[in-house]
Write a protein that holds these residues in place. Structure first.
Motif: not given
Length: 467
Positions: A325, A332, A389, A392, A398
């Motif tokens: 990350t 997060l 997630l 990202e 990502a």
């Protein structure tokens, strides 16, 4: 203000389709202040972590001070309408305002930054799957409600947030007779926290939801150490009680307890403190006292195992994702706090299960409450990790392995969504606002009662630096 008047005012609360966005909420309060310049005083009390001014709206000139604060948990917006309705009524109904003899200090939302991260579901609060998928709750040490100074035994906390500092100043400046922080839950029935055992207030706290056709939550309490004053009414005993309970179970309290609550700070001034916890959805099992064929101890162990298994799945994904990350989002940060709690929390339930009589059968309400807590935490914190997630993947940062983790979590989360409880009914928002509004009126009527004994002097509490 008598019981009949309070119930009448409760019945007149209008319904709403959803919840106001932060900008809309502030605009509505500013419009009230502009329309009543002689009755409303707007005071800046602080600044949010992202730079947004925090304001208190003083309404009335009664001899008793009440502090009403919304958004203490930014995923709990029922209080937005409650605060607005209370302000409007006290400005536009002089008879009601005079009957209470209260000066109101109302903060529409004390955490606007966090509330904005929930706004995606505000227009449709009735779909639990949609709600959970767009859910955000700050990590415990980033929650305004639970970052007041605290010092008890091995716990010492003084990492006060800017928003909490604003809240503290407001309490100290007004020395309120009444503090209400505006909370709500998710599923089940209505329940309350009250800092004093007051039969007259409790009677009204029961009567208000009954008048609106809403059940009390008589199943599994939010915390096992809670002291019940009456059905669905619990004492605000503070973190000392929680600490001693966990210590007695052999569980390290320092793993679960950090800051204190707004009530602990306001009680230094002798304030009556109240919280009304309201669900978005009701279920017939939430207040069903019929015994099941499963012991309460076995129920605790089974749900602890299920929650721990979900925590293990999420922790594995979080551990694999963390080195990849690059964006430190609030999602997060929250995931790093809450996912480990899904692993450590069951430890408490297993420890207390060992102390329960083997022949004590769980009620339907207790079974529903324990099982739904597992569903709630899976949906909440699985959804938050998924949002972390996706930050990202949406930003294009990502890596391929991180995208695959995102897909893996999304697949698992879809199964948890499909397991969402059936038979739950959304509750009209106006009724929920009515309960919270009525509870505030009941407490305000008590503190303004001329026959009531004078409030106690400021008490000493275990706080960093003393009080």
């Amino acid at each position: 203000m008598d019981r009949d008047t309070i119930l009448r005012l409760v019945s007149e609360v209008p319904d709403h389709d959803g919840f106001p966005l932060v900008d809309d909420l502030h605009a509505r309060f500013d419009a009230l202040a502009a329309a009543h310049p002689d009755q409303v005083t707007v005071t800046r009390i602080g600044t949010s972590r992202l730079g947004e001014p925090l304001h208190s709206y003083r309404i009335g000139s009664g001899s008793h001070a009440a502090v009403i604060v919304g958004g203490v948990h930014p995923n709990e917006p029922i209080g937005s309408w409650t605060a607005l309705h209370l302000a409007s009524t006290m400005l536009e109904d002089p008879v009601a305002a005079a009957a209470l003899d209260v000066t109101w200090h109302i903060v529409p939302t004390i955490d606007p930054d966090g509330m904005r991260l929930n706004e995606a579901w505000f227009h449709d609060p009735h779909d639990r799957v949609f709600y959970s998928r767009h859910f955000y709750r700050p990590a415990p040490d980033s929650q305004v409600e639970w970052t007041f100074p605290n010092s008890y035994k091995s716990v010492y906390f003084d990492q006060v947030l800017p928003e909490t500092l604003a809240f503290m100043r407001l309490i100290d400046d007004t020395e309120p007779d009444l503090l209400v922080s505006l909370h709500n839950g998710e599923m089940g029935g209505v329940y309350y926290y009250l800092s004093e055992d007051l039969p007259d207030v409790i009677d009204l706290l029961h009567a208000v939801p009954e008048s609106l056709g809403l059940p009390l939550d008589t199943g599994e309490p939010e915390s096992p150490f809670l002291r019940e004053l009456a059905p669905a009414v619990f004492a605000m005993d503070g973190i000392e009680t929680a600490y001693d309970y966990l210590e007695g179970l052999g569980v390290d309290p320092g793993e679960h307890i950090h800051g204190a609550s707004s009530a602990s700070w306001a009680m230094r001034h002798g304030a009556l403190c109240m919280v009304a916890e309201l669900p978005y959805w009701s279920h017939p099992d939430a207040d069903d006292q019929t015994p099941t064929d499963e012991s309460y101890a076995d129920l605790l162990r089974r749900c602890a195992d299920e929650l721990g298994a979900s925590g293990t799945e999420l922790q594995e994904i979080l551990d694999l994702a963390s080195p990849m990350t690059t964006i430190e989002t609030p999602f997060l940060e929250g995931s790093r706090a809450f996912v480990p709690m899904l692993l450590s929390g069951p430890e408490t339930d297993r420890a207390r299960a060992d102390r329960e009589p083997a022949d004590r059968m769980a009620t339907v309400a207790e079974r529903f409450g324990c099982e739904d807590l597992v569903r709630c935490f899976r949906l909440r914190y699985g959804g938050m990790l998924l949002r972390a997630l996706e930050a990202e993947t949406t930003a294009g940062t990502a890596s391929a392995p991180l995208r695959r983790l995102r897909d893996r979590l999304a697949e698992r989360y879809a199964l948890w969504q499909a397991d969402a409880v059936t038979g739950a009914e959304p509750i009209p928002v106006g009724r929920l606002v009515g309960v919270q509004y009525g509870a505030i009126l009941a407490c305000a009527a008590h503190v303004a009662d001329p026959t009531r004994a004078s409030r106690p002097a400021m008490a000493t509490t275990n706080l960093p630096g003393g009080s």
